[in-house]
Design a protein around this motif. Structure first.
Motif, PDB file in Angstrom:
ATOM      1  N   GLY A   1       0.819  -1.208   0.000  1.00 34.55           N
ATOM      2  CA  GLY A   1       0.000   0.000   0.000  1.00 34.55           C
ATOM      3  C   GLY A   1       0.853   1.259   0.000  1.00 34.55           C
ATOM      4  N   GLY A   2       0.341   2.291  -0.653  1.00 30.26           N
ATOM      5  CA  GLY A   2       1.072   3.559  -0.700  1.00 30.26           C
ATOM      6  C   GLY A   2       0.832   4.415   0.523  1.00 30.26           C
TER       7      GLY A   2
ATOM      8  N   GLU B   1       6.630   3.027  -7.882  1.00 29.36           N
ATOM      9  CA  GLU B   1       5.997   3.715  -6.762  1.00 29.36           C
ATOM     10  C   GLU B   1       4.713   4.451  -7.125  1.00 29.36           C
ATOM     11  N   ASP B   2       3.768   4.415  -6.185  1.00 25.89           N
ATOM     12  CA  ASP B   2       2.568   5.251  -6.239  1.00 25.89           C
ATOM     13  C   ASP B   2       1.816   5.095  -7.558  1.00 25.89           C
ATOM     14  N   VAL B   3       1.640   3.871  -8.016  1.00 26.11           N
ATOM     15  CA  VAL B   3       1.079   3.659  -9.348  1.00 26.11           C
ATOM     16  C   VAL B   3      -0.436   3.806  -9.345  1.00 26.11           C
ATOM     17  N   ILE B   4      -0.961   4.221 -10.498  1.00 25.25           N
ATOM     18  CA  ILE B   4      -2.407   4.414 -10.661  1.00 25.25           C
ATOM     19  C   ILE B   4      -2.997   3.427 -11.665  1.00 25.25           C
ATOM     20  N   THR B   5      -2.136   2.759 -12.454  1.00 26.05           N
ATOM     21  CA  THR B   5      -2.543   1.642 -13.309  1.00 26.05           C
ATOM     22  C   THR B   5      -1.433   0.609 -13.276  1.00 26.05           C
ATOM     23  N   LEU B   6      -1.790  -0.645 -13.512  1.00 25.96           N
ATOM     24  CA  LEU B   6      -0.779  -1.708 -13.499  1.00 25.96           C
ATOM     25  C   LEU B   6      -1.188  -2.819 -14.449  1.00 25.96           C
ATOM     26  N   LYS B   7      -0.296  -3.146 -15.382  1.00 26.32           N
ATOM     27  CA  LYS B   7      -0.465  -4.266 -16.291  1.00 26.32           C
ATOM     28  C   LYS B   7       0.779  -5.141 -16.211  1.00 26.32           C
TER      29      LYS B   7
ATOM     30  N   LYS C   1      -1.135   3.600  -5.259  1.00 23.15           N
ATOM     31  CA  LYS C   1      -1.630   4.877  -4.749  1.00 23.15           C
ATOM     32  C   LYS C   1      -3.011   4.683  -4.131  1.00 23.15           C
ATOM     33  N   PRO C   2      -3.215   5.082  -2.891  1.00 20.85           N
ATOM     34  CA  PRO C   2      -4.516   4.892  -2.244  1.00 20.85           C
ATOM     35  C   PRO C   2      -5.621   5.681  -2.938  1.00 20.85           C
ATOM     36  N   GLY C   3      -6.805   5.106  -2.959  1.00 16.85           N
ATOM     37  CA  GLY C   3      -7.970   5.795  -3.480  1.00 16.85           C
ATOM     38  C   GLY C   3      -8.128   5.784  -4.981  1.00 16.85           C
TER      39      GLY C   3
END
Length: 316
Positions: A91-92, A113-119, A152-154
């Motif tokens: 978790g971030g 770090e602090d990613v907002i999408t992940l593939k 990244k949370p949220g």
């Protein structure tokens, strides 16, 4: 496997953990989801998260009763190495950002770090994250057998638990001798729901006029709706509100069902922390305020007149 390090507080699995599970499910990586629970007296946590993953690894040890970045990083790295993990999701949160680099170093792995999408695939892990005060979305990629990723949370929707619970396994850890001793804790006391868990958030900006105005309009509306309270960086920097309430690039990222912005113009730094809210309501006297570009409902007018009128109607 995909290893997810469980975050929890007050005897419950944190929202960030459910978001990490969603990130893992949507990554495209064909691998079992494994939750790692670290701590002491954590059977309830393990049972709760078991309904959303393929297996749960439990390290229930007195030595882990208090968070210690050296112990956490050693435990996560050991389990990831032994289980031949492809991805390690952390978790971030403040603690996650603290110990995740240590995990990456121990595994000789890249840290996304602090990613907002992940593939993720067998060859690459591709992620996106905000940079340059959220003005730029940066794409990063790793081509190593294992990668450590902080979410990244949220940003991701929380996962929905399944009816059946996964099997749990106790694990043995080779922990280093602690070098840090916690001698006391002071917890912020608040009767309000936390920003990260709230379904409704009421936030205020400089348009409320003063610290007293914030209390009179933002807090009053939040109390009436049973909502969490948020604030812009300008409000926090002015000393009107604590940092724990700051929403935006340098504060918290929230994704509630309803976000009510009172007297907030909509600087890009603030928008990056709340623009994925399901419904956005903006109240501002400036019809050209950037917040109206992303708002689902916009009310142009004086906060000092509109909010009291709203409160009167709600109290009826």
């Amino acid at each position: 496997m995909i290893l997810i390090v469980v975050e929890y507080a007050n005897g419950k699995v944190s929202k960030s953990t459910w978001e990490m599970i969603t990130a893992a499910r949507e990554s495209g990586r064909e691998a079992p989801l494994t939750a790692l629970v670290l701590g002491s007296n954590i059977s309830a946590i393990a049972a709760e998260v078991a309904r959303a993953v393929d297996q749960v690894l439990v390290a229930d040890l007195p030595a882990l009763a208090q968070y210690d970045p050296e112990l956490w990083s050693a435990a996560v790295a050991q389990i990831a190495a032994e289980g031949e993990a492809n991805l390690v999701l952390i978790g971030g949160s403040r603690s996650g950002r603290e110990y995740s680099p240590r995990v990456a170093i121990k595994l000789d792995a890249p840290l996304l770090e602090d990613v907002i999408t992940l593939k993720s695939s067998a060859e690459t892990n591709t992620a996106q994250r905000y940079t340059f005060l959220a003005r730029v979305t940066e794409t990063i990629e790793s081509t190593t057998p294992i990668a450590v990723v902080t979410i990244k949370p949220g940003v991701f929707n929380p996962a929905t638990p399944k009816a059946e619970a996964a099997e749990q396994f106790d694990v043995d850890l080779n922990l280093p001798t602690p070098r840090l001793k916690v001698t006391g804790k002071t917890a912020e006391r608040s009767s309000r729901i936390s920003l990260s868990e709230a379904e409704i958030v009421v936030s205020g900006g400089r348009g409320v006029g003063s610290a007293e105005g914030f209390t009179q309009y933002v807090e009053a509306l939040a109390d009436q709706l049973g909502a969490a309270v948020g604030a812009t960086r300008a409000i926090v920097d002015a000393g009107w509100r604590p940092y724990s309430e700051q929403v935006g690039q340098t504060g918290k990222t929230v994704q509630p069902k309803t976000y009510i912005a009172i007297g907030i113009s909509g600087a890009v730094q603030h928008l990056s922390g709340m623009n994925k809210s399901k419904t956005i309501v903006a109240i501002n006297r400036d019809p050209e305020a950037p917040i109206f570009k992303i708002a689902d409902y916009g009310i142009i007018g004086d906060v000092t007149q509109l909010v009291p009128a709203i409160l009167t109607e709600l109290k009826k």
